[in-house]
Each structure stands twice: as structure tokens, then as C-alpha cells.
Design a protein around this motif. Structure first.
Motif, PDB file in Angstrom:
ATOM      1  N   GLY A 136      -3.931  -9.565   3.607  1.00 34.57           N
ATOM      2  CA  GLY A 136      -3.199 -10.134   2.481  1.00 34.57           C
ATOM      3  C   GLY A 136      -2.071  -9.234   1.988  1.00 34.57           C
ATOM      4  N   SER A 137      -2.129  -7.966   2.307  1.00 30.42           N
ATOM      5  CA  SER A 137      -1.068  -7.046   1.881  1.00 30.42           C
ATOM      6  C   SER A 137       0.074  -6.991   2.892  1.00 30.42           C
ATOM      7  CB  SER A 137      -1.668  -5.654   1.663  1.00 30.42           C
ATOM      8  OG  SER A 137      -2.644  -5.726   0.648  1.00 30.42           O
ATOM      9  N   ASP A 138       0.013  -7.874   3.866  1.00 26.28           N
ATOM     10  CA  ASP A 138       1.065  -7.940   4.896  1.00 26.28           C
ATOM     11  C   ASP A 138       1.499  -9.388   5.159  1.00 26.28           C
ATOM     12  OD1 ASP A 138       2.483  -7.099   7.504  1.00 26.28           O
ATOM     13  OD2 ASP A 138       0.952  -8.487   8.240  1.00 26.28           O
ATOM     14  N   ALA A 154       1.225  -0.956   0.581  1.00 25.16           N
ATOM     15  CA  ALA A 154       0.627  -2.121  -0.075  1.00 25.16           C
ATOM     16  C   ALA A 154      -0.851  -2.192   0.281  1.00 25.16           C
ATOM     17  CB  ALA A 154       1.335  -3.389   0.401  1.00 25.16           C
ATOM     18  N   SER A 155      -1.694  -1.954  -0.697  1.00 30.24           N
ATOM     19  CA  SER A 155      -3.130  -2.068  -0.438  1.00 30.24           C
ATOM     20  C   SER A 155      -3.853  -2.280  -1.753  1.00 30.24           C
ATOM     21  CB  SER A 155      -3.659  -0.811   0.259  1.00 30.24           C
ATOM     22  OG  SER A 155      -5.055  -0.902   0.411  1.00 30.24           O
ATOM     23  N   LYS A 156      -4.559  -3.382  -1.838  1.00 29.67           N
ATOM     24  CA  LYS A 156      -5.304  -3.658  -3.070  1.00 29.67           C
ATOM     25  C   LYS A 156      -6.274  -2.504  -3.360  1.00 29.67           C
ATOM     26  CE  LYS A 156      -8.470  -7.006  -5.081  1.00 29.67           C
ATOM     27  NZ  LYS A 156      -9.112  -8.322  -4.999  1.00 29.67           N
ATOM     28  N   THR A 157      -6.995  -2.081  -2.326  1.00 30.41           N
ATOM     29  CA  THR A 157      -8.033  -1.063  -2.517  1.00 30.41           C
ATOM     30  C   THR A 157      -7.508   0.354  -2.324  1.00 30.41           C
ATOM     31  OG1 THR A 157      -8.526  -1.297  -0.180  1.00 30.41           O
ATOM     32  CG2 THR A 157      -9.869  -2.593  -1.707  1.00 30.41           C
ATOM     33  N   PHE A 158      -6.410   0.494  -1.633  1.00 30.83           N
ATOM     34  CA  PHE A 158      -5.838   1.786  -1.229  1.00 30.83           C
ATOM     35  C   PHE A 158      -6.857   2.635  -0.453  1.00 30.83           C
ATOM     36  CE2 PHE A 158      -2.333   4.873  -1.738  1.00 30.83           C
ATOM     37  CZ  PHE A 158      -1.274   3.979  -1.706  1.00 30.83           C
ATOM     38  N   THR A 159      -7.722   1.948   0.293  1.00 28.60           N
ATOM     39  CA  THR A 159      -8.666   2.664   1.151  1.00 28.60           C
ATOM     40  C   THR A 159      -8.621   2.126   2.578  1.00 28.60           C
ATOM     41  OG1 THR A 159     -10.380   1.084   0.575  1.00 28.60           O
ATOM     42  CG2 THR A 159     -10.352   3.128  -0.690  1.00 28.60           C
ATOM     43  N   THR A 160      -7.927   1.028   2.802  1.00 23.54           N
ATOM     44  CA  THR A 160      -7.965   0.367   4.107  1.00 23.54           C
ATOM     45  C   THR A 160      -7.437   1.321   5.181  1.00 23.54           C
ATOM     46  OG1 THR A 160      -7.658  -1.723   2.986  1.00 23.54           O
ATOM     47  CG2 THR A 160      -7.219  -1.709   5.350  1.00 23.54           C
ATOM     48  N   ILE A 161      -8.282   1.574   6.173  1.00 24.69           N
ATOM     49  CA  ILE A 161      -8.017   2.671   7.114  1.00 24.69           C
ATOM     50  C   ILE A 161      -6.708   2.471   7.888  1.00 24.69           C
ATOM     51  CG2 ILE A 161      -9.472   1.696   8.953  1.00 24.69           C
ATOM     52  CD1 ILE A 161      -9.406   5.389   8.111  1.00 24.69           C
TER      53      ILE A 161
HETATM   54  O1  F6P Z   1     -10.597  -6.541   5.594  1.00 25.28           O
HETATM   55  C1  F6P Z   1     -10.125  -7.703   5.007  1.00 25.28           C
HETATM   56  C2  F6P Z   1      -9.289  -7.378   3.818  1.00 25.28           C
HETATM   57  O2  F6P Z   1     -10.082  -6.898   2.788  1.00 25.28           O
HETATM   58  C3  F6P Z   1      -8.490  -8.572   3.352  1.00 25.28           C
HETATM   59  O3  F6P Z   1      -9.200  -9.436   2.562  1.00 25.28           O
HETATM   60  C4  F6P Z   1      -7.349  -7.918   2.690  1.00 25.28           C
HETATM   61  O4  F6P Z   1      -6.280  -8.796   2.495  1.00 25.28           O
HETATM   62  C5  F6P Z   1      -7.047  -6.810   3.671  1.00 25.28           C
HETATM   63  O5  F6P Z   1      -8.316  -6.394   4.123  1.00 25.28           O
HETATM   64  C6  F6P Z   1      -6.276  -5.650   3.133  1.00 25.28           C
HETATM   65  O6  F6P Z   1      -6.943  -5.026   2.076  1.00 25.28           O
HETATM   66  P1  F6P Z   1      -6.195  -4.020   1.138  1.00 25.28           P
HETATM   67  O7  F6P Z   1      -5.089  -4.738   0.458  1.00 25.28           O
HETATM   68  O8  F6P Z   1      -7.235  -3.530   0.165  1.00 25.28           O
HETATM   69  O9  F6P Z   1      -5.672  -2.888   1.979  1.00 25.28           O
END
Ligand code: F6P
Length: 550
Positions: free
Chosen positions: A160-162, A209-216
Motif C-alpha cells: 500500500g505504500s507503493d 513510505a511505510s506505515k509501520t517503518f519496519t517493513t524489511i
Molecule cells: O505485508 C503486507 C503489508 O503490511 C501491506 O498491508 C502494506 O501495505 C505493506 O505491507 C507495507 O507496509 P508498510 O507501509 O508498513 O511498510
């Protein structure tokens, strides 16, 4: 009404489903071709135009009585009540205990959407204002890089951040008058490597761009981008060459991005519903705050239509119900998204996440197994390209695949022959899929071409099209920001209505977690610092094979 269905409510839904199935045999007794021949008013009865946006669902194996039964199902499933809960900011995402308020992101100043007793619209607009100030600064050159005016913006995000900003930026390229846009999502180093090749660090701005700012994937790409800037311009350049969009402001700060270049959003915005939030910053940088405002206004118009229109005159509801019919009554497991618009290249990929991450679920809100099939496989490519690739299967394959055809009446380009051909192709495909061609018709055409009867008999089966293949056509005037906003919101609410009927949580995504967890465990095995002996034989064998090949 609680989010979880009571036994009585579940029984009502089950009854509505069985009543719906009672329509199948009658409808299936006739082909669509026969239904069109029998009823000259079929298009008028099974299409709806709202402010220039037309949904034609008449080319489905449906009749008005079946639509009435579908509407009864929607009522029995509590679509209206759950819609009210969503708009009221109730925590309908029950597994994460969160409200679902992407609608608040496109609210007008003065409107009210309340989460935990607080109207969030003011905060939404203060972030939009900050984004606009930043975007205007970058676009004018007042906010510059070490080498002067920013020429290139690289969004680093995934999912969703892309997908939202990447899809929208391309779709609205006629409005693009800001710096060039690039999108890096894949952890595959090829993606960032190829994107940065040819860019000048001194005039490049990165948006993390990352909602969680943890996405590897995102954090790894952000680290590579940071090193690229530091190597070229020194550590002190990081501040001028990065900005971030996230809900995790503390983590952004730890990465070294200043708070005045950090744009926040909230846990009530799902990743796949976030293009309207700070995550839309790359779009705003490309097309400017005013056009971005029109994009939000389009979605807002669809929100009010969805909220206010009666179910039988409600575009998202009707689109959803046709999908329910195709999925649950006719049993079709897939759905094609075929936009006759080259700039909608990423639209199917965007809808894939929106639909499949939302409704690819196997348990209901209370954790029990669903009693119906849920979300279909969503896929597609723009027409007319798809026609020369996979439409063969759509026309003559063994499994019917319903399709949504999207097309604008007008093009941005002045040379109209292209667009007239595009429109003719779009209509030709849905007509062919609906009507097909009988073996007798095929044979007659072959004879008319001069084939001898034995040759005509031999070839006719190959030239027969079964037809009766369902499609929707979604027609609009021009793909402008307002219209694109309406279209995306149309599909968001379609997903919502279907998720409500299926009784699932359309707003969580636990199904992505297991793979993430296992990747973390496997990394040291790939790196050779841990043994893979305890994994299953295939995984252990693959780890060994990789080690041998590296
Ligand atoms: O792994 C799936 C997901 O959580 C999606 O729902 C989300 O859009 C994507 O990863 C990116 O997450 P984030 O914006 O926290 O990096």
C-alpha cells in the motif's frame, strides 16, 4: 449492533443466500444473447449512471429478479448497518481493534469523522496543508537538494505504500508538471540499482513510505538510498534529500529524518487504503496540491454516493452484488480487470492488493470458517494489449472469467483516431464475450469465404465462441484526478460490501505474516551462519543448492 454476527443474523444471511441460489436455474436456462433479444430494455434496467459515471452490468448472467434477491442478501447481511458503523468510526477491524476511516482522509473541512471521541478531520487537513507546503516548496525549488532544484523523486515503499501512489502517478501523467517520479518497492537490489542509475544524487529526493517503518524491504532500500546520498554528498546531505510518510514517527526520527519533513497518518488508515493520506505525497509532488485536491474530491463524492444512495441505485453496492453472483452463485473463482487506458497499467496490480488482501479470508469475524467462497483471484492488463495475449482464453478457454472493462469516452490526446479505435475494441470485446459465435454461424461464415463444406465442418468448432461470458463496463468522460478518485473509491466500497456479506474482516492481513516470519528465520541459513538441517527436506535442499551456486 456488534460487528460479529448473531446466530439469528447468520441464519438470515444463510436464508438470503439460498433464496439467491434459487434464481440460478431460471437465469441459466437462457443465454445472455437470448436475454438481450427478449428484452430491449435490458441495458436500461441493468445499468446505472451517476454524474457521468456509468456502470453497465447488463452483460452478466443475471435478470432483474436475481438483482432483487441480491439486494435482499445485502440487506440481510447488514450492509447498511455496517456502512453506518464504518462512517461512525467504530472499530470494525475487529482483529486489530481499529476504526476504518479512509473516508475521513477525503473529508471536506468542517465535516466530522470521530475516532475515540475525537474528530480527526482537522488533523487530516493539517497534514494535507503541510504536504502542500512541502510539495509547493519542492516544485518551485524553494526546498532544494544540495545541487539545487529537485529533478527526481524516488518513493521507497511496498504494498500500500507503493501501489497506490505508483498507479495514480502514472494514471494522471497528463497532469504531471513536477519533478520526475520513480518508485522502488522490491527488496531485489536490481530495483533500486536500476532506478538510481542515471540519477543525480544532488537533485534527488527520497520519500520513505511505510506505515509501520519496519517493513524489511522498505528499510533495506532506504538504507541503500541513504548510503548512495552519503557516499556522494556526505552525511550532512541526508536531511535535505529525505522525507518520510509513516504512522511511526519515533522510528522515522531514529532513521534521521527531521520532523518537518515527516508526514504522519493514523492506525485507522489501512495500507491499501492509504493513497489519500501522506502516502499520496509522491502524487502531490507530481501533479500539484490542487490536482491532488480534485483526486480527494472525487473519492469524497463517491463516499457520499455510497452513503446516501439507496442500495438499488448505488454503484459500489451493485458492482459488489454482481461480484457476489459471479463468485457465490455461478462459482467463478477469478475476475479480470481490463482498463482500456495505457496509463492504468498498474490499476489491476493496485486492485489486486485492495481486493485480495482485503477479502482473501477464510474465517468470519468470530473466527469460524466461512460458509461461502470469498474474494476472487483479481488480475489483468490494459486493453487492447491483453487482446493479443490472453483474451484467447477469455473467449474460448474452458473456464469463464468475468471481467471489468474500464474506458473513458474522451482521451487527453488530440489525435482521436487512437481513441475511437480503443473504444471500438473495448465494446467489441464485451459484445463478443456476451454473444459468442455459434457453430452454425461459424460454418456459414466459412462457406461465405469460399471454403468447401467439408473444410467448413472441420474448422467450424475451432471458430465457435461459446459466448455468455460475463462482463461489466465502467465508462467515464475522461481520466482526470476527480474521476480516478471516484473509481478507486468505487472499488474500495465494492470490497467493503462484499466483505460485509461474507462476514469477514476486510481490513486485516494476517496472511502475509507467516512468510515474513519464516524469511527472518531463513536469512541466517542463506548467509551460512545457521544450519538448515531442521527445516523440511525441500527447504534444506534448496538452501544447500543455493550455497553451492553462490
Ligand atoms: O505485508 C503486507 C503489508 O503490511 C501491506 O498491508 C502494506 O501495505 C505493506 O505491507 C507495507 O507496509 P508498510 O507501509 O508498513 O511498510
Amino acid at each position: 449492533m456488534t460487528a460479529v454476527r448473531t446466530a439469528a443474523a447468520a441464519a438470515e444471511v444463510a436464508n438470503a443466500f439460498s433464496a439467491l441460489r434459487g434464481h440460478k436455474d431460471r437465469v441459466e436456462a437462457q443465454s445472455m444473447r437470448q436475454m438481450f433479444a427478449a428484452d430491449p430494455q435490458r441495458f436500461q434496467k441493468l445499468s446505472l449512471t451517476v454524474d457521468g459515471l456509468l456502470l453497465d452490468y447488463s452483460k452478466n448472467r443475471l435478470d432483474t429478479a436475481a438483482v432483487v434477491a441480491l439486494l435482499d442478501l445485502a440487506r440481510a447481511a447488514g450492509v447498511e448497518a455496517r456502512r453506518a458503523q464504518m462512517f461512525a468510526g467504530e472499530k470494525i477491524n475487529v482483529t486489530e481493534n481499529r476504526a476504518v476511516l479512509h473516508i475521513a482522509l477525503r473529508a471536506q473541512p468542517g465535516e466530522s469523522y470521530v475516532v475515540d471521541g475525537k474528530n480527526v478531520v482537522e488533523e487530516v487537513h493539517s497534514v494535507l496543508d503541510a504536504m502542500a507546503a512541502f510539495a509547493n516548496g519542492v516544485r518551485s525549488g524553494a526546498i532544494a537538494g544540495k545541487g539545487g532544484k529537485i529533478t527526481d523523486v524516488v518513493n521507497i515503499g511496498i504494498g500500500g505504500s507503493d501501489l497506490g501512489p505508483a498507479m495514480v502517478t502514472l494514471a494522471l501523467s497528463p497532469y504531471h508538471d513536477g519533478p520526475r517520479s520513480h518508485f522502488v518497492s522490491n527488496v531485489d537490489g536490481a530495483h533500486i540499482h536500476d532506478t538510481l542509475a542515471g540519477l543525480d544524487p544532488a537533485t534527488t529526493l527520497f520519500l520513505v513510505a511505510s506505515k509501520t517503518f519496519t517493513t524489511i524491504e522498505t528499510m533495506t532500500n532506504a538504507g541503500t538510498a541513504r548510503k548512495w546520498i552519503v557516499d556522494a554528498l556526505g552525511e550532512e546531505a541526508v536531511g535535505d534529500h529525505f522525507a518520510a510518510m509513516s504512522t511511526a514517527l519515533d522510528k522515522v526520527n531514529a532513521f534521521g529524518i527531521a520532523s518537518d519533513r515527516t508526514f504522519g497518518f493514523w492506525d485507522w488508515v489501512g495500507g491499501r487504503y492509504s493513497v489519500w493520506s501522506a502516502i499520496g505525497l509522491p502524487v502531490m509532488l507530481a501533479i500539484g496540491p490542487d490536482n491532488f485536491g480534485d483526486f480527494l474530491a472525487g473519492a469524497h463524492a463517491m463516499d457520499h454516493h455510497f452513503l446516501d444512495a439507496p442500495l438499488d441505485r448505488n454503484l459500489p453496492v451493485l458492482l459488489a452484488l454482481v461480484g457476489i453472483w459471479n463468485r457465490n452463485v455461478l462459482g467463478f473463482p477469478a475476475k479480470a480487470v481490463l482498463a482500456y487506458d495505457q496509463r492504468m497499467l498498474r490499476f489491476a496490480a493496485y486492485l489486486q492488493q485492495l481486493d485480495m488482501e482485503s477479502n482473501g479470508k477464510r474465517v468470519t469475524l468470530d473466527g469460524s470458517s466461512v460458509s461461502h467462497s470469498t474474494g476472487p483471484l483479481v488480475w489483468g492488463e490494459p486493453g487492447a494489449n491483453g487482446q493479443h495475449a490472453f483474451y484467447q482464453l477469455l473467449h474460448q478457454g474452458t473456464d469463464p472469467i468475468p471481467g471489468d472493462f474500464l474506458v473513458a469516452a474522451r482521451a487527453h490526446e488530440p489525435d482521436d483516431i487512437h481513441h475511437r479505435l480503443l473504444l471500438a475494441n473495448c465494446l467489441a470485446q464485451t459484445e463478443a464475450l456476451m454473444k459468442g459465435r455459434t457453430t452454425d454461424e461459424a460454418r456459414a461464415e466459412l462457406l461465405a469465404e469460399g471454403k468447401v463444406p467439408t473444410e467448413a465442418d472441420r474448422l467450424a468448432p475451432h471458430k465457435t465462441f461459446p459466448g455468455n461470458r460475463p462482463t461489466n463496463t465502467i465508462l467515464y468522460t475522461l481520466l482526470d484526478p476527480f474521476t480516478l478518485g471516484r473509481l478507486i473509491a468505487l472499488y474500495e466500497h465494492q470490497v467493503f460490501v462484499q466483505g460485509t456479506i461474507w462476514g469477514i474482516d476486510s481490513f486485516d492481513q494476517w496472511g502475509v505474516e507467516l512468510g515474513k516470519q519464516l524469511a527472518k528465520e531463513l536469512l541466517p541459513m542463506i548467509e551460512g551462519t545457521e544450519s538448515a538441517d531442521k527445516r523440511d527436506a525441500s527447504t534444506a535442499g534448496l538452501v544447500a543448492a543455493i550455497a553451492a551456486l553462490r
